[in-house]
Design a protein around this motif. Structure first.
Motif, PDB file in Angstrom:
ATOM      1  N   SER A  58     -67.708 -59.716  42.085  1.00  0.00           N
ATOM      2  CA  SER A  58     -68.069 -60.762  41.136  1.00  0.00           C
ATOM      3  C   SER A  58     -67.096 -61.930  41.201  1.00  0.00           C
ATOM      4  CB  SER A  58     -68.106 -60.193  39.715  1.00  0.00           C
ATOM      5  OG  SER A  58     -68.345 -61.217  38.775  1.00  0.00           O
ATOM      6  N   LEU A  59     -65.800 -61.634  41.277  1.00  0.00           N
ATOM      7  CA  LEU A  59     -64.802 -62.701  41.374  1.00  0.00           C
ATOM      8  C   LEU A  59     -65.006 -63.509  42.643  1.00  0.00           C
ATOM      9  CD1 LEU A  59     -62.284 -64.233  40.532  1.00  0.00           C
ATOM     10  CD2 LEU A  59     -60.895 -62.402  41.551  1.00  0.00           C
ATOM     11  N   GLY A  60     -65.227 -62.811  43.754  1.00  0.00           N
ATOM     12  CA  GLY A  60     -65.455 -63.509  45.012  1.00  0.00           C
ATOM     13  C   GLY A  60     -66.667 -64.424  44.945  1.00  0.00           C
ATOM     14  N   MET A  61     -67.755 -63.933  44.361  1.00  0.00           N
ATOM     15  CA  MET A  61     -68.962 -64.744  44.257  1.00  0.00           C
ATOM     16  C   MET A  61     -68.771 -65.909  43.278  1.00  0.00           C
ATOM     17  SD  MET A  61     -71.038 -63.513  46.479  1.00  0.00           S
ATOM     18  CE  MET A  61     -69.481 -63.299  47.389  1.00  0.00           C
ATOM     19  N   ALA A  62     -67.958 -65.695  42.232  1.00  0.00           N
ATOM     20  CA  ALA A  62     -67.671 -66.787  41.292  1.00  0.00           C
ATOM     21  C   ALA A  62     -66.917 -67.910  41.993  1.00  0.00           C
ATOM     22  CB  ALA A  62     -66.862 -66.254  40.108  1.00  0.00           C
ATOM     23  N   ILE A  63     -65.978 -67.538  42.863  1.00  0.00           N
ATOM     24  CA  ILE A  63     -65.229 -68.546  43.624  1.00  0.00           C
ATOM     25  C   ILE A  63     -66.160 -69.303  44.566  1.00  0.00           C
ATOM     26  CG2 ILE A  63     -63.447 -68.858  45.392  1.00  0.00           C
ATOM     27  CD1 ILE A  63     -61.956 -66.500  44.090  1.00  0.00           C
ATOM     28  N   VAL A  64     -67.041 -68.563  45.254  1.00  0.00           N
ATOM     29  CA  VAL A  64     -67.978 -69.203  46.177  1.00  0.00           C
ATOM     30  C   VAL A  64     -68.897 -70.167  45.430  1.00  0.00           C
ATOM     31  CG1 VAL A  64     -69.933 -68.806  47.733  1.00  0.00           C
ATOM     32  CG2 VAL A  64     -67.931 -67.329  47.862  1.00  0.00           C
ATOM     33  N   GLN A  65     -69.342 -69.777  44.220  1.00  0.00           N
ATOM     34  CA  GLN A  65     -70.249 -70.635  43.453  1.00  0.00           C
ATOM     35  C   GLN A  65     -69.596 -71.948  43.045  1.00  0.00           C
ATOM     36  OE1 GLN A  65     -72.620 -68.679  40.290  1.00  0.00           O
ATOM     37  NE2 GLN A  65     -72.009 -66.750  41.229  1.00  0.00           N
ATOM     38  N   GLU A  66     -68.266 -71.987  42.981  1.00  0.00           N
ATOM     39  CA  GLU A  66     -67.579 -73.203  42.561  1.00  0.00           C
ATOM     40  C   GLU A  66     -66.846 -73.912  43.696  1.00  0.00           C
ATOM     41  OE1 GLU A  66     -67.717 -74.745  39.750  1.00  0.00           O
ATOM     42  OE2 GLU A  66     -68.986 -73.240  38.799  1.00  0.00           O
ATOM     43  N   ALA A  67     -66.512 -73.174  44.762  1.00  0.00           N
ATOM     44  CA  ALA A  67     -65.628 -73.741  45.784  1.00  0.00           C
ATOM     45  C   ALA A  67     -66.250 -73.756  47.168  1.00  0.00           C
ATOM     46  CB  ALA A  67     -64.310 -72.955  45.813  1.00  0.00           C
ATOM     47  N   ALA A  68     -67.589 -73.771  47.243  1.00  0.00           N
ATOM     48  CA  ALA A  68     -68.246 -73.819  48.539  1.00  0.00           C
ATOM     49  C   ALA A  68     -69.442 -74.759  48.456  1.00  0.00           C
ATOM     50  CB  ALA A  68     -68.681 -72.421  48.979  1.00  0.00           C
ATOM     51  N   ASP A  69     -70.114 -74.968  49.590  1.00  0.00           N
ATOM     52  CA  ASP A  69     -71.240 -75.891  49.630  1.00  0.00           C
ATOM     53  C   ASP A  69     -72.474 -75.278  48.965  1.00  0.00           C
ATOM     54  OD1 ASP A  69     -72.961 -74.562  51.925  1.00  0.00           O
ATOM     55  OD2 ASP A  69     -70.885 -74.584  52.612  1.00  0.00           O
ATOM     56  N   GLU A  70     -73.526 -76.084  48.802  1.00  0.00           N
ATOM     57  CA  GLU A  70     -74.696 -75.661  48.051  1.00  0.00           C
ATOM     58  C   GLU A  70     -75.383 -74.447  48.666  1.00  0.00           C
ATOM     59  OE1 GLU A  70     -77.373 -78.879  47.524  1.00  0.00           O
ATOM     60  OE2 GLU A  70     -76.001 -80.046  46.256  1.00  0.00           O
ATOM     61  N   GLU A  71     -75.403 -74.361  50.003  1.00  0.00           N
ATOM     62  CA  GLU A  71     -76.053 -73.236  50.673  1.00  0.00           C
ATOM     63  C   GLU A  71     -75.380 -71.921  50.310  1.00  0.00           C
ATOM     64  OE1 GLU A  71     -77.745 -72.307  55.135  1.00  0.00           O
ATOM     65  OE2 GLU A  71     -75.776 -73.255  54.964  1.00  0.00           O
ATOM     66  N   LEU A  72     -74.050 -71.899  50.361  1.00  0.00           N
ATOM     67  CA  LEU A  72     -73.312 -70.685  50.018  1.00  0.00           C
ATOM     68  C   LEU A  72     -73.343 -70.428  48.509  1.00  0.00           C
ATOM     69  CD1 LEU A  72     -70.179 -70.695  52.357  1.00  0.00           C
ATOM     70  CD2 LEU A  72     -72.259 -69.326  52.533  1.00  0.00           C
ATOM     71  N   GLN A  73     -73.356 -71.483  47.710  1.00  0.00           N
ATOM     72  CA  GLN A  73     -73.460 -71.299  46.263  1.00  0.00           C
ATOM     73  C   GLN A  73     -74.754 -70.570  45.908  1.00  0.00           C
ATOM     74  OE1 GLN A  73     -73.107 -75.244  44.681  1.00  0.00           O
ATOM     75  NE2 GLN A  73     -70.880 -75.319  44.898  1.00  0.00           N
TER      76      GLN A  73
END
Length: 211
Positions: A58-73
């Motif tokens: 969950s933490l990893g996915m939370a970081i991706v949702q805020e710190a990556a591009d729209e495709e990865l979000q």
């Protein structure tokens, strides 16, 4: 006669297989009577995750949702939706895992280049970038992107720079323009990410020996 029935049975099995492939969207190449090839994995084997492992995911996915591009979000949201759907009946996933992640503005500036850079790394594509260094010097480079790194505030791209004929790490938010050159590259001894990481490790060992 038995041979005819066996042939008909085989045709029926292939027909059912092809329709199942279409129904589930499984990425398979091939044709009837020739054979089929699964292009890429489409599922993970069954696994059991502990509550702490789910927290880490969950933490990893939370970081991706805020710190990556729209495709990865979007992919991160989909992953967590699947986790919620398939969580253990004995211990349902909570509505919130209690993590708040807030991306830095500088990191967000580089997101527009991230899908292309990730694709170039996967497919071995050379990129042409217009780059502004931190001391405001502009240059145009052709690079072989090897890996992206997130440092909490910014993303960097480790690459083989054909202008300098050596490894370089470029801040993605400092790339003014980024496009494919139309050329592909193959891994070459001395120019891979493993070579670069070994070079860094060797330099760190030398620096430690001198200190």
């Amino acid at each position: 006669m038995p041979e005819i029935f066996e042939c008909l049975a085989a045709v029926k099995q292939e027909f059912l297989f092809e329709n199942a492939v279409d129904a589930f969207g499984v990425p398979i190449d091939g044709e009837r009577g020739v054979g089929y090839l699964l292009r890429e994995p489409v599922f993970l084997p069954p696994m059991a995750l502990s509550f702490t492992e789910l927290e880490a995911l969950s933490l990893g996915m939370a970081i991706v949702q805020e710190a990556a591009d729209e495709e990865l979000q979007a992919a991160a949201v989909a992953v967590m939706n699947k986790v919620g759907e398939h969580a253990s009946n004995r211990r349902q996933a909570p509505k919130s895992w209690g993590f708040g992640v807030y991306a830095f503005e500088r990191a967000q500036e580089g997101f527009r280049h991230m899908p292309l850079i990730r694709r170039a790394i996967r497919e071995g594509l050379k990129l042409r970038i217009d780059y502004r260094s931190l001391d405001d010097r502009n240059s145009t480079r052709v690079i072989r992107p090897l890996q992206t790194e997130f440092w909490g505030r910014v993303w960097t791209c480790s690459a083989w720079c054909e202008l300098r004929n050596s490894f370089r790490a470029f801040r993605i938010d400092q790339m003014q323009h980024c496009e494919p050159t139309g050329e592909a590259f193959q891994p070459e001894t001395g120019k891979t990410i493993e070579d670069y990481l070994k070079q860094i490790a060797d330099q760190m060992d030398r620096d430690q020996d001198r200190s």
